[in-house]
Design a protein around this motif. Sequence first.
Motif, PDB file in Angstrom:
ATOM      1  N   MET A   1     -23.128 -35.247 -30.281  1.00  0.00           N
ATOM      2  CA  MET A   1     -22.690 -34.804 -31.611  1.00  0.00           C
ATOM      3  C   MET A   1     -22.967 -35.912 -32.629  1.00  0.00           C
ATOM      4  SD  MET A   1     -19.011 -33.204 -32.563  1.00  0.00           S
ATOM      5  CE  MET A   1     -18.245 -33.424 -34.161  1.00  0.00           C
ATOM      6  N   LEU A   2     -23.763 -35.574 -33.642  1.00  0.00           N
ATOM      7  CA  LEU A   2     -24.171 -36.591 -34.614  1.00  0.00           C
ATOM      8  C   LEU A   2     -23.035 -36.893 -35.589  1.00  0.00           C
ATOM      9  CD1 LEU A   2     -27.779 -35.479 -35.660  1.00  0.00           C
ATOM     10  CD2 LEU A   2     -27.059 -36.836 -33.696  1.00  0.00           C
ATOM     11  N   ASP A   3     -22.926 -38.170 -35.961  1.00  0.00           N
ATOM     12  CA  ASP A   3     -21.954 -38.506 -37.005  1.00  0.00           C
ATOM     13  C   ASP A   3     -22.661 -38.378 -38.364  1.00  0.00           C
ATOM     14  OD1 ASP A   3     -23.364 -40.837 -37.598  1.00  0.00           O
ATOM     15  OD2 ASP A   3     -22.119 -42.084 -36.292  1.00  0.00           O
ATOM     16  N   PRO A   4     -21.907 -38.487 -39.468  1.00  0.00           N
ATOM     17  CA  PRO A   4     -22.542 -38.278 -40.781  1.00  0.00           C
ATOM     18  C   PRO A   4     -23.718 -39.222 -41.055  1.00  0.00           C
ATOM     19  CG  PRO A   4     -20.160 -38.117 -40.983  1.00  0.00           C
ATOM     20  CD  PRO A   4     -20.426 -38.561 -39.572  1.00  0.00           C
ATOM     21  N   ASP A   5     -23.636 -40.482 -40.592  1.00  0.00           N
ATOM     22  CA  ASP A   5     -24.762 -41.401 -40.823  1.00  0.00           C
ATOM     23  C   ASP A   5     -26.009 -40.948 -40.072  1.00  0.00           C
ATOM     24  OD1 ASP A   5     -23.263 -42.955 -42.470  1.00  0.00           O
ATOM     25  OD2 ASP A   5     -22.749 -44.450 -40.932  1.00  0.00           O
ATOM     26  N   GLN A   6     -25.790 -40.475 -38.847  1.00  0.00           N
ATOM     27  CA  GLN A   6     -26.942 -39.986 -38.068  1.00  0.00           C
ATOM     28  C   GLN A   6     -27.521 -38.710 -38.697  1.00  0.00           C
ATOM     29  OE1 GLN A   6     -24.594 -39.807 -34.475  1.00  0.00           O
ATOM     30  NE2 GLN A   6     -25.828 -41.409 -33.499  1.00  0.00           N
ATOM     31  N   THR A   7     -26.621 -37.866 -39.209  1.00  0.00           N
ATOM     32  CA  THR A   7     -27.084 -36.656 -39.900  1.00  0.00           C
ATOM     33  C   THR A   7     -27.950 -37.042 -41.099  1.00  0.00           C
ATOM     34  OG1 THR A   7     -25.118 -35.442 -39.218  1.00  0.00           O
ATOM     35  CG2 THR A   7     -26.307 -34.570 -41.123  1.00  0.00           C
ATOM     36  N   LEU A   8     -27.461 -38.009 -41.880  1.00  0.00           N
ATOM     37  CA  LEU A   8     -28.210 -38.466 -43.054  1.00  0.00           C
ATOM     38  C   LEU A   8     -29.569 -39.032 -42.635  1.00  0.00           C
ATOM     39  CD1 LEU A   8     -28.369 -39.088 -46.078  1.00  0.00           C
ATOM     40  CD2 LEU A   8     -27.134 -41.222 -45.638  1.00  0.00           C
ATOM     41  N   ALA A   9     -29.568 -39.791 -41.552  1.00  0.00           N
ATOM     42  CA  ALA A   9     -30.842 -40.385 -41.089  1.00  0.00           C
ATOM     43  C   ALA A   9     -31.833 -39.282 -40.710  1.00  0.00           C
ATOM     44  CB  ALA A   9     -30.581 -41.314 -39.899  1.00  0.00           C
ATOM     45  N   ARG A  10     -31.345 -38.225 -40.058  1.00  0.00           N
ATOM     46  CA  ARG A  10     -32.234 -37.110 -39.680  1.00  0.00           C
ATOM     47  C   ARG A  10     -32.813 -36.439 -40.933  1.00  0.00           C
ATOM     48  NH1 ARG A  10     -30.688 -38.562 -35.067  1.00  0.00           N
ATOM     49  NH2 ARG A  10     -30.666 -37.182 -33.261  1.00  0.00           N
ATOM     50  N   ILE A  11     -31.943 -36.271 -41.945  1.00  0.00           N
ATOM     51  CA  ILE A  11     -32.405 -35.610 -43.166  1.00  0.00           C
ATOM     52  C   ILE A  11     -33.432 -36.487 -43.885  1.00  0.00           C
ATOM     53  CG2 ILE A  11     -31.637 -34.920 -45.488  1.00  0.00           C
ATOM     54  CD1 ILE A  11     -29.100 -33.789 -44.082  1.00  0.00           C
ATOM     55  N   ARG A  12     -33.158 -37.781 -43.906  1.00  0.00           N
ATOM     56  CA  ARG A  12     -34.088 -38.687 -44.600  1.00  0.00           C
ATOM     57  C   ARG A  12     -35.439 -38.764 -43.893  1.00  0.00           C
ATOM     58  NH1 ARG A  12     -29.966 -43.442 -46.477  1.00  0.00           N
ATOM     59  NH2 ARG A  12     -29.691 -42.666 -48.605  1.00  0.00           N
ATOM     60  N   ALA A  13     -35.422 -38.542 -42.578  1.00  0.00           N
ATOM     61  CA  ALA A  13     -36.664 -38.677 -41.803  1.00  0.00           C
ATOM     62  C   ALA A  13     -37.507 -37.406 -41.825  1.00  0.00           C
ATOM     63  CB  ALA A  13     -36.315 -39.045 -40.359  1.00  0.00           C
ATOM     64  N   ARG A  14     -37.033 -36.367 -42.492  1.00  0.00           N
ATOM     65  CA  ARG A  14     -37.756 -35.086 -42.430  1.00  0.00           C
ATOM     66  C   ARG A  14     -39.116 -35.194 -43.119  1.00  0.00           C
ATOM     67  NH1 ARG A  14     -37.348 -31.107 -46.986  1.00  0.00           N
ATOM     68  NH2 ARG A  14     -36.796 -32.382 -48.783  1.00  0.00           N
ATOM     69  N   ARG A  15     -40.017 -34.312 -42.682  1.00  0.00           N
ATOM     70  CA  ARG A  15     -41.310 -34.206 -43.365  1.00  0.00           C
ATOM     71  C   ARG A  15     -41.172 -33.174 -44.464  1.00  0.00           C
ATOM     72  NH1 ARG A  15     -46.349 -33.356 -39.458  1.00  0.00           N
ATOM     73  NH2 ARG A  15     -47.476 -33.782 -41.384  1.00  0.00           N
ATOM     74  N   PRO A  16     -41.540 -33.504 -45.685  1.00  0.00           N
ATOM     75  CA  PRO A  16     -41.442 -32.516 -46.763  1.00  0.00           C
ATOM     76  C   PRO A  16     -42.250 -31.261 -46.438  1.00  0.00           C
ATOM     77  CG  PRO A  16     -41.971 -34.685 -47.637  1.00  0.00           C
ATOM     78  CD  PRO A  16     -42.053 -34.793 -46.152  1.00  0.00           C
ATOM     79  N   ALA A  17     -41.745 -30.124 -46.914  1.00  0.00           N
ATOM     80  CA  ALA A  17     -42.429 -28.828 -46.749  1.00  0.00           C
ATOM     81  C   ALA A  17     -42.601 -28.439 -45.284  1.00  0.00           C
ATOM     82  CB  ALA A  17     -43.771 -28.816 -47.477  1.00  0.00           C
TER      83      ALA A  17
END
Length: 414
Positions: A1-17
């Motif tokens: 289960m991801l914590d909020p920091d890990q969630t943020l890291a996943r979102i930041r690492a996304r590829r646009p589009a």
Amino acid sequence: MLDPDQTLARIRARRPAHALERDLYCDPGVFQADLDQVWYKEWLFAIPAAEIPKTGNYATLQVGAYPVIIVRGADREIRAFHNVCRHRGQRLSAKPCGSAAKLVCPYHQWTYDLDGRLLFARDMGPDFDAGQFGLKPVHCRNAGGMVWICLGEQPPEFDRLQGILQDYLAPSGLLEDAKVAHSSTIVENGNWKLVIENNRECYHCSGSHPSLCRTYSDDPLMTVMEGPHSASPEILSHWDRCDAAGIASRFVNQDDMQWRLARVPLMNHAESFTMSTKAAVSRRMGTIPWNDAGSLMFYHFPSSWHHFLPDHAILFRLLPISPTETEVTSKWLVHKDAVEGQDYDLKALTEVWLSTNDEDRRVVEENQAGIRSPAYQPGPYSPRQEEGVIHFVDWYCRRMTDRLSPQPQALAAE
Ligand code: FES
Ligand SMILES: [Fe+2]
């Protein structure tokens, strides 16, 4: 289960589009962050006001952990409260809707006025101050006949959308002379973001929606997915025709694409979402002068999309249940004096979207099942067909990034 920091890291690492990575659609920690940062902070469409037309009418809904009750008061005002008794916390009503002269807790009968004040609590002693134990309010607005709630302490700005809904729904009679002809609730075994993503494109329509495709174009230019400048000549002339009749129709949106309205014609002068392509209800809802005025399409992230047609309206609301379960409620509104069997046939009114909802449920569930695979890898969205999905994913990622990122003040204090 991801914590909020890990969630943020996943979102930041996304590829646009590109589609999001698996955890963002499956993980319980991400789901909790979605509730905390999006569902508990944004304005959410709750019900049509026409569902609670009389004093004492109420409706309930569950937003994540929060049960909410929406009530029409003796002064005709619509208010929302936490559906939680101030004594020991019982839900005041477990029913989806009902009617009551007062809100009486079923546990020990503490009794609240329709405006939330505690009126009566038996044997609580001489020092008990009922004034301290009113129901806790939830922010609530009636915009053009649509009731919105916000669980956040500081709700986001809503005045602009409220004014626009008032204008755009005026030709539909502000939904005030309406009644709910039918309601359907289904649970889709998919993450709420997959439900929205699927709704924001018609790339899948020709392969999935044979009945909807009789009347609704899957050409993104015809459904102004990309914005006012992508509108086809047919749309532009439709807007001119509507302008001349005083019917607000042109594309209007929030800068960050959280919401958008535009009235678009159905295919080949189809009148309604019916198998026959003709109007489903002989009595129109408001003042629109033609049967072929098309659909005023309105979506609002994170939770709703709607079609307002000359003869009826369909309001769709989704609520997240778990990381991989989403409740989808559809309500068909018609003129309040329209009589079933006389002015409309319920099957003809509802069959296209009942089928379409079930078809969408299946694609969302299969989408979720594939994303669970370790072999899943986010693929690119079609720039022509899935612009609306990109708008949603960008909006979601921006909101989450803004709210999960450490605040400058906190940084300074470190
Ligand atoms: S919990 Fe509501 S009256 Fe006791
Ligand atoms: Fe669909």
